[in-house]
Design a protein around this motif. Structure first.
Motif, PDB file in Angstrom:
ATOM      1  N   VAL A 118       0.856  -1.190   0.000  1.00  0.00           N
ATOM      2  CA  VAL A 118       0.000   0.000   0.000  1.00  0.00           C
ATOM      3  C   VAL A 118       0.892   1.241   0.000  1.00  0.00           C
ATOM      4  CG1 VAL A 118      -1.653   1.360   1.335  1.00  0.00           C
ATOM      5  CG2 VAL A 118      -1.956  -1.111   1.116  1.00  0.00           C
ATOM      6  N   ARG A 119       0.629   2.132  -0.931  1.00  0.00           N
ATOM      7  CA  ARG A 119       1.426   3.367  -1.042  1.00  0.00           C
ATOM      8  C   ARG A 119       0.750   4.444  -0.195  1.00  0.00           C
ATOM      9  NH1 ARG A 119       1.954   5.047  -6.994  1.00  0.00           N
ATOM     10  NH2 ARG A 119       3.766   6.171  -6.233  1.00  0.00           N
ATOM     11  N   MET A 120       1.410   4.826   0.893  1.00  0.00           N
ATOM     12  CA  MET A 120       0.816   5.783   1.819  1.00  0.00           C
ATOM     13  C   MET A 120       1.761   6.956   2.042  1.00  0.00           C
ATOM     14  SD  MET A 120      -0.921   5.074   5.519  1.00  0.00           S
ATOM     15  CE  MET A 120      -1.747   6.387   6.436  1.00  0.00           C
ATOM     16  N   ALA A 121       1.259   8.160   1.807  1.00  0.00           N
ATOM     17  CA  ALA A 121       2.058   9.373   1.972  1.00  0.00           C
ATOM     18  C   ALA A 121       1.601  10.133   3.205  1.00  0.00           C
ATOM     19  CB  ALA A 121       1.925  10.251   0.738  1.00  0.00           C
ATOM     20  N   PHE A 122       2.552  10.564   4.007  1.00  0.00           N
ATOM     21  CA  PHE A 122       2.272  11.382   5.190  1.00  0.00           C
ATOM     22  C   PHE A 122       2.571  12.846   4.863  1.00  0.00           C
ATOM     23  CE2 PHE A 122       2.041   7.394   7.266  1.00  0.00           C
ATOM     24  CZ  PHE A 122       1.352   7.595   8.457  1.00  0.00           C
ATOM     25  N   LEU A 123       1.591  13.693   5.161  1.00  0.00           N
ATOM     26  CA  LEU A 123       1.699  15.130   4.909  1.00  0.00           C
ATOM     27  C   LEU A 123       1.440  15.872   6.223  1.00  0.00           C
ATOM     28  CD1 LEU A 123       1.916  17.607   3.077  1.00  0.00           C
ATOM     29  CD2 LEU A 123      -0.441  17.218   2.350  1.00  0.00           C
ATOM     30  N   PRO A 124       2.489  16.096   7.030  1.00  0.00           N
ATOM     31  CA  PRO A 124       2.313  16.808   8.309  1.00  0.00           C
ATOM     32  C   PRO A 124       2.110  18.297   8.076  1.00  0.00           C
ATOM     33  CG  PRO A 124       4.627  16.358   7.931  1.00  0.00           C
ATOM     34  CD  PRO A 124       3.884  15.688   6.801  1.00  0.00           C
ATOM     35  N   VAL A 143       6.115  13.957   2.706  1.00  0.00           N
ATOM     36  CA  VAL A 143       6.222  15.222   1.981  1.00  0.00           C
ATOM     37  C   VAL A 143       5.605  16.315   2.845  1.00  0.00           C
ATOM     38  CG1 VAL A 143       6.112  14.150  -0.303  1.00  0.00           C
ATOM     39  CG2 VAL A 143       4.004  14.905   0.811  1.00  0.00           C
ATOM     40  N   GLY A 144       5.907  17.571   2.532  1.00  0.00           N
ATOM     41  CA  GLY A 144       5.281  18.642   3.291  1.00  0.00           C
ATOM     42  C   GLY A 144       5.993  19.966   3.142  1.00  0.00           C
ATOM     43  N   PRO A 145       5.333  21.033   3.562  1.00  0.00           N
ATOM     44  CA  PRO A 145       5.907  22.378   3.472  1.00  0.00           C
ATOM     45  C   PRO A 145       6.861  22.656   4.624  1.00  0.00           C
ATOM     46  CG  PRO A 145       3.737  22.492   4.452  1.00  0.00           C
ATOM     47  CD  PRO A 145       3.957  21.048   4.107  1.00  0.00           C
ATOM     48  N   ASN A 146       7.607  23.723   4.487  1.00  0.00           N
ATOM     49  CA  ASN A 146       8.493  24.157   5.563  1.00  0.00           C
ATOM     50  C   ASN A 146       7.843  25.201   6.458  1.00  0.00           C
ATOM     51  OD1 ASN A 146      10.816  22.569   4.920  1.00  0.00           O
ATOM     52  ND2 ASN A 146      11.185  23.904   3.162  1.00  0.00           N
ATOM     53  N   ASP A 147       6.635  25.629   6.078  1.00  0.00           N
ATOM     54  CA  ASP A 147       5.887  26.559   6.916  1.00  0.00           C
ATOM     55  C   ASP A 147       4.492  25.991   7.123  1.00  0.00           C
ATOM     56  OD1 ASP A 147       3.774  28.214   5.013  1.00  0.00           O
ATOM     57  OD2 ASP A 147       5.543  27.516   3.918  1.00  0.00           O
ATOM     58  N   ALA A 148       3.799  26.490   8.143  1.00  0.00           N
ATOM     59  CA  ALA A 148       2.495  25.939   8.503  1.00  0.00           C
ATOM     60  C   ALA A 148       1.351  26.866   8.097  1.00  0.00           C
ATOM     61  CB  ALA A 148       2.443  25.674  10.010  1.00  0.00           C
ATOM     62  N   GLN A 164      -0.734   8.965  -7.799  1.00  0.00           N
ATOM     63  CA  GLN A 164      -1.670   7.869  -7.549  1.00  0.00           C
ATOM     64  C   GLN A 164      -1.314   7.093  -6.269  1.00  0.00           C
ATOM     65  OE1 GLN A 164      -1.796   5.607 -11.242  1.00  0.00           O
ATOM     66  NE2 GLN A 164      -3.396   6.938 -12.026  1.00  0.00           N
ATOM     67  N   GLN A 165      -1.123   7.835  -5.186  1.00  0.00           N
ATOM     68  CA  GLN A 165      -0.948   7.192  -3.887  1.00  0.00           C
ATOM     69  C   GLN A 165      -2.236   6.449  -3.519  1.00  0.00           C
ATOM     70  OE1 GLN A 165       1.938   7.353  -1.789  1.00  0.00           O
ATOM     71  NE2 GLN A 165       2.844   8.127  -3.674  1.00  0.00           N
ATOM     72  N   ASP A 166      -2.106   5.425  -2.697  1.00  0.00           N
ATOM     73  CA  ASP A 166      -3.292   4.700  -2.235  1.00  0.00           C
ATOM     74  C   ASP A 166      -3.945   5.412  -1.057  1.00  0.00           C
ATOM     75  OD1 ASP A 166      -3.125   2.388  -4.008  1.00  0.00           O
ATOM     76  OD2 ASP A 166      -1.305   1.900  -2.894  1.00  0.00           O
ATOM     77  N   VAL A 167      -3.107   6.000  -0.201  1.00  0.00           N
ATOM     78  CA  VAL A 167      -3.596   6.671   1.007  1.00  0.00           C
ATOM     79  C   VAL A 167      -2.790   7.943   1.238  1.00  0.00           C
ATOM     80  CG1 VAL A 167      -4.106   6.440   3.475  1.00  0.00           C
ATOM     81  CG2 VAL A 167      -4.082   4.395   2.026  1.00  0.00           C
ATOM     82  N   ILE A 168      -3.479   9.004   1.637  1.00  0.00           N
ATOM     83  CA  ILE A 168      -2.817  10.224   2.095  1.00  0.00           C
ATOM     84  C   ILE A 168      -3.197  10.440   3.553  1.00  0.00           C
ATOM     85  CG2 ILE A 168      -2.664  12.737   1.883  1.00  0.00           C
ATOM     86  CD1 ILE A 168      -3.320  12.439  -1.083  1.00  0.00           C
ATOM     87  N   SER A 220     -10.640  10.259  -6.909  1.00  0.00           N
ATOM     88  CA  SER A 220      -9.761   9.411  -7.711  1.00  0.00           C
ATOM     89  C   SER A 220      -9.488   8.059  -7.041  1.00  0.00           C
ATOM     90  CB  SER A 220      -8.432  10.126  -7.982  1.00  0.00           C
ATOM     91  OG  SER A 220      -7.651  10.216  -6.816  1.00  0.00           O
ATOM     92  N   GLY A 221     -10.130   7.827  -5.872  1.00  0.00           N
ATOM     93  CA  GLY A 221      -9.991   6.535  -5.207  1.00  0.00           C
ATOM     94  C   GLY A 221      -8.972   6.496  -4.090  1.00  0.00           C
ATOM     95  N   ILE A 222      -8.355   7.637  -3.769  1.00  0.00           N
ATOM     96  CA  ILE A 222      -7.365   7.683  -2.700  1.00  0.00           C
ATOM     97  C   ILE A 222      -8.081   7.803  -1.353  1.00  0.00           C
ATOM     98  CG2 ILE A 222      -5.423   8.992  -1.729  1.00  0.00           C
ATOM     99  CD1 ILE A 222      -4.791   9.933  -4.578  1.00  0.00           C
ATOM    100  N   LYS A 223      -7.657   7.015  -0.375  1.00  0.00           N
ATOM    101  CA  LYS A 223      -8.211   7.108   0.969  1.00  0.00           C
ATOM    102  C   LYS A 223      -7.519   8.239   1.724  1.00  0.00           C
ATOM    103  CE  LYS A 223     -10.538   3.413  -0.018  1.00  0.00           C
ATOM    104  NZ  LYS A 223     -11.943   3.545  -0.429  1.00  0.00           N
ATOM    105  N   ILE A 224      -8.282   8.941   2.547  1.00  0.00           N
ATOM    106  CA  ILE A 224      -7.738  10.079   3.285  1.00  0.00           C
ATOM    107  C   ILE A 224      -7.860   9.837   4.785  1.00  0.00           C
ATOM    108  CG2 ILE A 224      -7.841  12.564   3.669  1.00  0.00           C
ATOM    109  CD1 ILE A 224      -7.087  11.790   0.811  1.00  0.00           C
TER     110      ILE A 224
END
Length: 376
Positions: free
Chosen positions: A74-80, A109-114, A130-134, A154-158
């Protein structure tokens, strides 16, 4: 050429060319109708993910299969909220640990500012990949919503974690603890340390941070109770989860409110910056610094007496739970509906609550008697 211009030209030819013009006009209309029908059928056919995934992303039409086998790869990306934040690093590290157990593919992945909109471009890129989960800790619950909806379409789980996105933009939300539990804990710790009376200020993260605002709202409700009537909240300041900004905000609060008894910071960046400022100032032993922090971050300030008490949960467990929830979603074990259950590795079994909320547990209060027992 638009259908309107085609029909206009056909009518001109009919008047000039008689029956042959009418036939050509009918042919054009028939062709246009077939083209519209083909586009409509294509639109119903989904996107790059299969039909069942697209239905699941929409929410209500999906059906959970609690006995479904967990998928691998499962391709899962973390975006803090932002990169290089000590607290976020611990959270996402827990996600990486869990995906290692689940044989999934971890991405950070993610920005350097909030800032409110800083995460949007990253979501759009993850959709293209086309990640599976974000998994996202939202800086602003509404700013990220349109892009998250596109991802779900697009079918990505959040999976929202730590700081929620709007409920209609994600499948589940991993909450550290209930907002009520955190807000009540913050007020209780503060009241005990200032003797139940005096002026206090809050040093928050960003003005739009979902979790911060929810906790502060609970604090206001608690402070309005008769037992806390002698405690006055004089200011809510924002350090934007930036160390130097939070440091400067602490200085400003202490200078602006000479009778201040406590600064309560429900963000790990804020409490550390406030403690650092007070630890070498004349305010040490006079102004209480409390809030939410990690033991490793706050240890020196507890040991030197700057901070007496603070609270938190294990942030690594938030990322860990988010990863297990994400893979369970991608595998069809859960859809995010209330009452569904799933196993989360070493954390055990969890039940999904109302509006897709999954609560990790109660916060722990740290002080000089137990801080040595923790290493995160």
């Amino acid at each position: 050429m638009s259908p309107e211009s085609s029909r206009f030209r056909s009518r001109r030819r009919t008047s000039a060319g008689g029956v042959s013009g009418v036939r050509r006009s009918r042919a054009v209309v028939l062709s246009a109708a077939v083209a519209v029908l083909a586009v409509a059928l294509a639109a119903c056919g989904g996107t790059s993910k299969d039909d069942s995934e697209a239905t699941s992303a929409g929410g209500s039409a999906a059906t959970a299969n609690p006995n479904a086998e967990l998928k691998s790869d499962v391709r899962m990306a973390f975006l803090p909220k932002q990169l290089n934040n000590p607290y976020s690093d611990i959270e996402t590290g827990g996600g990486k640990e869990a995906l290692g157990e689940l044989k999934g593919e971890y991405k950070l992945v993610g920005p350097n500012d909030a800032s409110a909109s800083s995460q949007v471009s990253y979501i759009n890129t993850l959709i293209q990949q086309q990640q599976d989960v974000i998994a996202i800790a939202a800086n602003d619950p509404n700013a990220v919503c349109p892009s998250l909806k596109q991802a779900r379409d697009s079918g990505i789980k959040i999976v929202a974690f730590d700081s929620d996105a709007s409920a209609d933009c994600r499948d589940v939300f991993i909450n550290q603890a209930t907002a009520e539990g955190i807000g009540q804990t913050l007020v209780k710790m503060t009241s005990e340390q200032i003797g139940g009376e005096g002026e206090i200020a809050v040093l928050s993260a960003t003005p739009n941070a979902t979790n911060q605002n929810a906790w502060i709202d609970v604090m206001k409700t608690e402070l309005a109770k008769p037992e806390n009537s002698k405690i006055k909240l004089v200011k809510i300041a924002y350090g934007n989860d930036d160390d130097q900004t939070s440091f400067q905000q602490t200085q400003g609060l202490l200078q602006s409110y000479p009778n201040l008894k406590a600064i309560v910071s429900p963000t790990t960046v804020g409490i550390a910056a406030a403690a650092r400022y007070v630890s070498t100032s004349s305010y040490k032993d006079k102004v209480v610094i409390t809030g939410l922090g990690t033991p490793n971050q706050m240890r020196q300030y507890v040991n030197d007496g700057t901070v007496k008490q603070f609270a938190l949960w294990n942030p690594a467990d938030i990322g860990y739970l988010a990863a297990y929830a994400g893979v369970a979603l991608a595998s069809g074990q859960i859809t995010g509906a209330e009452g569904e259950t799933f196993q989360a590795g070493r954390l055990g079994k969890y039940t999904i609550g109302a509006k897709g909320e999954i609560v990790l547990g109660l916060p722990t209060i740290f002080d000089s008697t137990n801080i040595g027992d923790f290493d995160f």
